[in-house]
Write a protein that holds these residues in place. Structure first.
Motif, short mmCIF file in Angstrom:
data_model
loop_
_atom_site.label_atom_id
_atom_site.label_comp_id
_atom_site.label_asym_id
_atom_site.label_seq_id
_atom_site.Cartn_x
_atom_site.Cartn_y
_atom_site.Cartn_z
N ALA A 68 0.89 -1.48 -0.13
CA ALA A 68 0.17 -0.25 0.01
C ALA A 68 0.96 1.22 0.01
O ALA A 68 2.37 0.84 0.46
CB ALA A 68 -0.79 0.40 1.40
N ARG A 69 0.38 2.10 -0.52
CA ARG A 69 0.94 3.33 -0.59
C ARG A 69 0.16 4.53 -0.02
O ARG A 69 -1.21 4.40 -0.85
CB ARG A 69 1.70 3.88 -2.10
N THR A 70 0.86 6.06 0.46
CA THR A 70 0.27 6.63 1.43
C THR A 70 0.96 7.43 1.07
O THR A 70 2.58 7.85 2.09
CB THR A 70 -0.77 6.60 3.28
N GLY A 71 1.47 8.93 0.51
CA GLY A 71 2.37 9.92 0.04
C GLY A 71 3.63 9.38 -0.22
O GLY A 71 3.71 8.96 -1.07
N ASP A 72 4.19 9.38 0.26
CA ASP A 72 5.61 9.22 0.26
C ASP A 72 6.02 7.91 0.66
O ASP A 72 7.96 7.46 0.43
CB ASP A 72 7.05 10.20 0.25
N THR A 73 5.23 6.93 1.14
CA THR A 73 5.95 6.09 2.06
C THR A 73 5.32 4.72 1.55
O THR A 73 3.67 4.51 1.59
CB THR A 73 5.27 6.21 3.10
N ILE A 74 5.57 3.82 1.39
CA ILE A 74 5.09 2.65 0.38
C ILE A 74 5.33 1.27 1.58
O ILE A 74 6.40 1.26 2.11
CB ILE A 74 6.10 2.05 -0.44
N LEU A 75 4.05 0.12 2.54
CA LEU A 75 4.49 -0.49 2.94
C LEU A 75 4.29 -1.72 2.56
O LEU A 75 3.02 -2.16 1.22
CB LEU A 75 3.21 0.01 4.21
N ALA A 76 4.95 -2.93 2.34
CA ALA A 76 5.19 -3.34 1.57
C ALA A 76 5.26 -5.46 2.50
O ALA A 76 6.50 -5.45 3.29
CB ALA A 76 5.70 -4.03 0.60
N ARG A 77 4.43 -6.23 2.75
CA ARG A 77 4.33 -7.11 2.78
C ARG A 77 4.99 -8.12 2.35
O ARG A 77 4.58 -8.55 1.11
CB ARG A 77 3.29 -7.72 3.35
N TRP A 78 6.22 -9.19 2.76
CA TRP A 78 7.11 -10.04 1.58
C TRP A 78 7.61 -11.42 2.83
O TRP A 78 6.81 -11.43 3.91
CB TRP A 78 8.08 -9.09 1.29
N ARG A 79 8.07 -12.68 1.85
CA ARG A 79 7.98 -13.71 2.24
C ARG A 79 9.99 -13.91 1.48
O ARG A 79 9.78 -13.81 0.92
CB ARG A 79 7.59 -14.20 2.17
N PHE A 80 10.04 -13.67 2.53
CA PHE A 80 11.65 -14.51 1.69
C PHE A 80 11.99 -16.09 2.02
O PHE A 80 12.13 -16.48 3.79
CB PHE A 80 12.45 -13.45 2.60
N THR A 81 12.72 -16.86 1.17
CA THR A 81 13.14 -17.64 1.49
C THR A 81 14.12 -18.13 1.08
O THR A 81 15.03 -17.61 0.15
CB THR A 81 12.42 -19.05 0.92
N CYS A 82 15.17 -19.34 2.09
CA CYS A 82 16.55 -19.81 1.62
C CYS A 82 16.88 -20.47 2.02
O CYS A 82 16.33 -21.23 2.82
CB CYS A 82 17.86 -18.46 2.03
N MET A 83 17.96 -20.83 1.96
CA MET A 83 18.85 -22.50 2.38
C MET A 83 19.50 -21.98 2.78
O MET A 83 21.16 -21.52 2.59
CB MET A 83 18.96 -23.36 1.11
N VAL A 84 20.47 -22.26 4.43
CA VAL A 84 20.86 -22.34 5.34
C VAL A 84 21.87 -23.50 5.61
O VAL A 84 21.31 -23.79 6.12
CB VAL A 84 21.18 -20.54 6.22
N ARG A 85 22.84 -23.36 5.75
CA ARG A 85 24.01 -24.51 5.81
C ARG A 85 23.62 -24.86 7.05
O ARG A 85 24.35 -23.57 7.65
CB ARG A 85 25.14 -24.80 5.02
N ARG A 86 23.71 -25.67 7.78
CA ARG A 86 23.55 -26.11 9.51
C ARG A 86 22.09 -26.10 10.40
O ARG A 86 22.08 -25.75 10.97
CB ARG A 86 24.64 -25.76 9.96
N VAL A 87 21.87 -24.92 9.04
CA VAL A 87 20.31 -24.29 9.90
C VAL A 87 18.88 -25.08 8.89
O VAL A 87 18.16 -25.33 9.40
CB VAL A 87 19.87 -22.80 9.67
N GLY A 88 19.20 -25.20 7.56
CA GLY A 88 17.97 -25.47 6.30
C GLY A 88 17.35 -24.54 5.88
O GLY A 88 17.67 -23.59 5.62
#
Length: 141
Positions: A68-88
């Motif tokens: 969403a955007r209001t004026g000069d501000t954008i709010l964004a909901r996101w998902r980040f995925t990755c594979m990390v060694r020793r964590v999975g």
């Protein structure tokens, strides 16, 4: 949504190791980026941070879920995925608060997400301690 907002959010949606340099066209040279791990200033340093992320986690990917955007501000909901060694596999969900300068370029990008619950609790030793602490403060009603 304006071209600036769509272009910047598209940058994250399409981010790959070979596209990190595209940030130069979307952000001010002195942009500020903050998240639970970083507080850096300068588009060059943000690109270097993204390059470092891909060195450590080559499969890293962002998906912008809504915005969403209001004026000069954008709010964004996101998902980040990755594979990390020793964590999975990691799956992190968060929100970004993005401030545009009058010229439409990004002046500030601040990520809000739960580092303890989504990362630290998955680490050996540290995770066990954090889960116990969280359990002590949890509502038991």
């Amino acid at each position: 949504m304006s071209g600036e907002a769509a272009g910047y959010l598209g940058f994250w949606d399409e981010l790959r190791p070979e596209t990190t340099g595209r940030l130069h066209a979307l952000a001010r040279p002195d942009m500020r980026f903050r998240d639970p791990f970083n507080d850096i200033r300068g588009v060059e340093r943000v690109v270097a941070m993204l390059d470092h992320m891909f060195e450590k986690a080559p499969t890293a990917a962002f998906t912008v879920l809504c915005h969403a955007r209001t004026g000069d501000t954008i709010l964004a909901r996101w998902r980040f995925t990755c594979m990390v060694r020793r964590v999975g596999p990691l799956r992190i969900e968060g929100m970004s608060e993005i401030i545009l300068a009058p010229d439409g370029l990004v002046a500030e990008h601040r990520d809000h997400w739960d580092a303890a619950g989504q990362v630290y609790e998955r680490l050996p030793l540290v995770g066990e301690v954090l889960r116990r602490i969280r359990g002590r403060f949890a509502f038991e009603g």
